[in-house]
Design a protein around this motif. Structure first.
Motif, PDB file in Angstrom:
ATOM      1  N   ASP A 296       0.794  -1.244   0.000  1.00 55.44           N
ATOM      2  CA  ASP A 296       0.000   0.000   0.000  1.00 55.44           C
ATOM      3  C   ASP A 296       0.823   1.290   0.000  1.00 55.44           C
ATOM      4  O   ASP A 296       0.554   2.205   0.793  1.00 55.44           O
TER       5      ASP A 296
ATOM      6  N   ASP B  82      -4.606  -0.778  -1.947  1.00 61.90           N
ATOM      7  CA  ASP B  82      -5.895  -0.648  -1.276  1.00 61.90           C
ATOM      8  C   ASP B  82      -6.808   0.061  -2.285  1.00 61.90           C
ATOM      9  O   ASP B  82      -6.438   1.103  -2.830  1.00 61.90           O
TER      10      ASP B  82
ATOM     11  N   TRP C  94     -12.568   4.298   9.293  1.00 68.06           N
ATOM     12  CA  TRP C  94     -11.507   5.071   8.641  1.00 68.06           C
ATOM     13  C   TRP C  94     -12.084   6.270   7.897  1.00 68.06           C
ATOM     14  O   TRP C  94     -13.258   6.249   7.503  1.00 68.06           O
TER      15      TRP C  94
ATOM     16  N   HIS D  15     -10.753   6.780   1.936  1.00 62.97           N
ATOM     17  CA  HIS D  15      -9.367   6.706   1.435  1.00 62.97           C
ATOM     18  C   HIS D  15      -9.280   5.697   0.301  1.00 62.97           C
ATOM     19  O   HIS D  15     -10.098   4.771   0.208  1.00 62.97           O
TER      20      HIS D  15
ATOM     21  N   LEU E  57       3.021   0.339   4.196  1.00 62.70           N
ATOM     22  CA  LEU E  57       2.093   1.085   5.042  1.00 62.70           C
ATOM     23  C   LEU E  57       0.809   0.286   5.203  1.00 62.70           C
ATOM     24  O   LEU E  57       0.322  -0.275   4.228  1.00 62.70           O
ATOM     25  N   ALA E  58       0.304   0.199   6.357  1.00 61.18           N
ATOM     26  CA  ALA E  58       0.929   0.720   7.552  1.00 61.18           C
ATOM     27  C   ALA E  58       1.350  -0.469   8.432  1.00 61.18           C
ATOM     28  O   ALA E  58       0.696  -1.508   8.420  1.00 61.18           O
TER      29      ALA E  58
ATOM     30  N   TYR F 159      -1.366  -2.217  10.492  1.00 55.54           N
ATOM     31  CA  TYR F 159      -2.561  -2.753   9.820  1.00 55.54           C
ATOM     32  C   TYR F 159      -2.158  -3.650   8.649  1.00 55.54           C
ATOM     33  O   TYR F 159      -1.931  -4.844   8.828  1.00 55.54           O
ATOM     34  N   CYS F 160      -2.082  -3.091   7.467  1.00 58.01           N
ATOM     35  CA  CYS F 160      -1.921  -3.951   6.294  1.00 58.01           C
ATOM     36  C   CYS F 160      -0.597  -4.708   6.280  1.00 58.01           C
ATOM     37  O   CYS F 160      -0.545  -5.853   5.831  1.00 58.01           O
TER      38      CYS F 160
HETATM   39  C1  VGL Z   1      -4.727   0.400   5.677  1.00 56.86           C
HETATM   40  C2  VGL Z   1      -6.328   1.217   7.085  1.00 56.86           C
HETATM   41  C3  VGL Z   1      -7.281   1.114   6.111  1.00 56.86           C
HETATM   42  C4  VGL Z   1      -3.301   0.018   5.474  1.00 56.86           C
HETATM   43  C5  VGL Z   1      -5.676   0.283   4.687  1.00 56.86           C
HETATM   44  O1  VGL Z   1      -2.841   0.036   4.322  1.00 56.86           O
HETATM   45  O2  VGL Z   1      -2.625  -0.287   6.484  1.00 56.86           O
HETATM   46  N1  VGL Z   1      -5.074   0.861   6.886  1.00 56.86           N
HETATM   47  N2  VGL Z   1      -6.938   0.639   4.910  1.00 56.86           N
END
Ligand code: VGL
Ligand code: ZN
Length: 213
Positions: free
Chosen positions: A8, A50, A82, A85, A150-151, A154-155
């Motif tokens: 991402d 994403d 969120w 995005h 990133l991040a 999370y991902c």
């Molecule tokens: C992500 C939150 C929502 C990421 C993607 O890439 O970590 N975080 N969507």
């Protein structure tokens, strides 16, 4: 066979983006340095993207009364609310302009189903559907994955965890990743979890040395 997985690295996760990750932009130069090793220790490159519809259920804006950064639920799973995005087709969903995208062999899009979020590059958050990444990597005989992006909390973390359970040897590149840190310390906690699960934690400098760069 060693594959580099770039998670991402998209405009919305960079400073100024819709879901800006602090210092997220610092990951791009690290990614590019490793991409420079393609054909010299790095055999294959995958980038994840994403890629949400406007009406995605992870967006606070699509959950009446929900505040960004709080917990809600989505089709029976806990879900962070969120900001909007990485909307498919928007500039925010594009890869960072400075990323050497010409070195990427395969793009894996995720998060297209509005009813479920998809942090991992392998599966959605409910493990209902696979993205096809595991099959692609196995077909190309990749057994060792270098993961950054990133991040972290999370991902990247979910991608690392699924990669380990799919049987890959996993190296996480710390300086090529940054955390959202909705709660202070989330990034450090994610790194501890990845390490405990069997990932090797390294820096790009040590990795480049190991690759003989
Ligand atoms: C992500 C939150 C929502 C990421 C993607 O890439 O970590 N975080 N969507
Ligand atoms: Zn998302």
């Amino acid at each position: 066979m060693r594959a580099l997985i770039l998670v991402d690295l998209q405009n919305d996760f960079l400073p100024g983006g819709a879901l800006a990750v602090p210092k997220g932009d610092e990951t791009i130069a690290v990614a590019n340095r490793l991409l420079g090793q393609k054909g010299r220790g790095i055999d294959l490159v995958v980038a994840t993207q994403d890629f949400h519809p406007k009406d995605h259920g992870s967006f606070a804006s699509n959950n009446p009364g929900a505040k960004v950064g709080t917990m809600g639920s989505l089709a029976g799973l806990e879900q962070v609310m969120w900001p909007d995005h990485c909307v498919a087709g928007s500039a925010g969903a594009d890869f960072a302009g400075a990323l050497a995208i010409n070195k990427v062999d395969r793009v894996i899009k995720k998060g297209m189903d509005k009813q479920i979020d998809s942090y991992s590059a392998f599966y959605d958050n409910g493990k209902r559907k696979a993205t096809g990444l595991a099959e692609f990597l196995k077909e190309r005989k990749a057994d060792e994955l270098i993961i950054l992006g990133l991040a972290t909390d999370y991902c990247v973390k979910f991608t690392v965890m699924d990669a380990l359970s799919e049987g890959f040897k996993v190296t996480f590149v710390e300086d090529g990743s940054r955390a959202v840190n909705l709660n202070a310390g989330d990034g450090d906690k994610a790194i501890k979890e990845m390490k405990a699960a069997g990932a090797t934690i390294t820096t790009s400098a040590d990795l480049l040395k190991k690759l003989g760069a």
